[in-house]
Design a protein around this motif. Sequence first.
Motif, PDB file in Angstrom:
ATOM      1  N   UNK A   1       0.789  -1.163  -0.039  1.00  0.00           N
ATOM      2  CA  UNK A   1      -0.083   0.024   0.031  1.00  0.00           C
ATOM      3  C   UNK A   1       0.850   1.217   0.035  1.00  0.00           C
ATOM      4  N   UNK A   2       2.145   1.148   0.331  1.00  0.00           N
ATOM      5  CA  UNK A   2       2.933   2.386   0.257  1.00  0.00           C
ATOM      6  C   UNK A   2       3.764   2.683  -0.939  1.00  0.00           C
ATOM      7  N   UNK A   3       3.191   2.227  -2.143  1.00  0.00           N
ATOM      8  CA  UNK A   3       3.803   2.282  -3.407  1.00  0.00           C
ATOM      9  C   UNK A   3       2.588   2.224  -4.411  1.00  0.00           C
TER      10      UNK A   3
ATOM     11  N   UNK B   1       0.430   1.927  -7.788  1.00  0.00           N
ATOM     12  CA  UNK B   1      -1.200   2.249  -7.813  1.00  0.00           C
ATOM     13  C   UNK B   1      -1.859   2.365  -6.540  1.00  0.00           C
ATOM     14  N   UNK B   2      -1.503   1.383  -5.814  1.00  0.00           N
ATOM     15  CA  UNK B   2      -2.000   0.970  -4.261  1.00  0.00           C
ATOM     16  C   UNK B   2      -2.248   2.204  -3.549  1.00  0.00           C
ATOM     17  N   UNK B   3      -0.645   2.996  -3.536  1.00  0.00           N
ATOM     18  CA  UNK B   3      -0.458   4.206  -2.857  1.00  0.00           C
ATOM     19  C   UNK B   3      -1.417   5.370  -3.450  1.00  0.00           C
ATOM     20  N   UNK B   4      -1.378   5.345  -4.954  1.00  0.00           N
ATOM     21  CA  UNK B   4      -2.294   6.368  -5.587  1.00  0.00           C
ATOM     22  C   UNK B   4      -3.781   6.284  -5.312  1.00  0.00           C
ATOM     23  N   UNK B   5      -4.126   5.320  -5.236  1.00  0.00           N
ATOM     24  CA  UNK B   5      -5.674   5.049  -4.986  1.00  0.00           C
ATOM     25  C   UNK B   5      -6.020   5.378  -3.292  1.00  0.00           C
ATOM     26  N   UNK B   6      -5.224   4.917  -2.582  1.00  0.00           N
ATOM     27  CA  UNK B   6      -5.418   5.137  -1.086  1.00  0.00           C
ATOM     28  C   UNK B   6      -5.396   6.909  -0.976  1.00  0.00           C
ATOM     29  N   UNK B   7      -4.128   7.327  -1.438  1.00  0.00           N
ATOM     30  CA  UNK B   7      -3.987   8.784  -1.017  1.00  0.00           C
ATOM     31  C   UNK B   7      -4.896   9.650  -2.094  1.00  0.00           C
ATOM     32  N   UNK B   8      -5.157   9.217  -3.096  1.00  0.00           N
ATOM     33  CA  UNK B   8      -5.825  10.101  -4.053  1.00  0.00           C
ATOM     34  C   UNK B   8      -7.142  10.136  -3.698  1.00  0.00           C
ATOM     35  N   UNK B   9      -7.986   8.970  -3.314  1.00  0.00           N
ATOM     36  CA  UNK B   9      -9.270   8.859  -2.923  1.00  0.00           C
ATOM     37  C   UNK B   9      -9.605   9.534  -1.473  1.00  0.00           C
TER      38      UNK B   9
END
Length: 244
Positions: free
Chosen positions: A13-15, A17-25
Amino acid sequence: MEIATPSKASSARSEGLALALDEGTRKSHSVAENTQFVTGFFKGIANKKSFAQLVASLYFVYEAMEKAFDENEKINPNIAALDYQELRRLKTLEEDMVYYFGDSWKTTVKPSKATQKYVGRIAEIAKTEPSLLIAHMYTRYLGDLFGGQMMGGMARSSLSLEPGFGTQFYQFDDIIDSKAFIENWYVKLNSLDLDSKQQQAIVDEGNLMFRYNIDLFNELEGGKRDIFNTVLGLLKVALKKKFK
């Protein structure tokens, strides 16, 4: 279908697309939107009629989602990579629909306006930009897996449901360790062949889905008093369990 356990000590989750989705949403949601989502769920479990309506909406959403996955996974390797049968919800939702609406529910229950809009969006991107379906997998499947036990438990307590009935949707019986499963799903997500433009489009779609889910809640019957009584009732149940 088995997913290999990640070899890295740090979370996937720290890198990527996983990170982008978590942070971006998460960052794009205002306090007002988050409040709407939470109060909407409490409104949904305020009475059996409202919860039945929510279950019906989710049935039509998942029917459209899983049909789209079936149609695209043979031609889109990204969809195929993330489509795990353990996550599929349609069968459990059908069981819940029988519980709330009876055996003839398929001929009597119709999708609401907000549900039709949600389903229409899924059908649209399934044909025009199927990679955006990844946002729907993320928003719904992972959200349900993350909070399913808690939300299902609250619904059962608030509505005094019969054990084993009415909340099958929240039961992921084929997933023993949800935390490990989600971590491995993120590993697979980060390995997909997607450029930066496609990744941003998926994040944007995830935010749109958050809004669509709020719209589903907003359709439910129930006012502030219903929400207050629901929260109060759950609080009493929690306190009773704590001091038993």
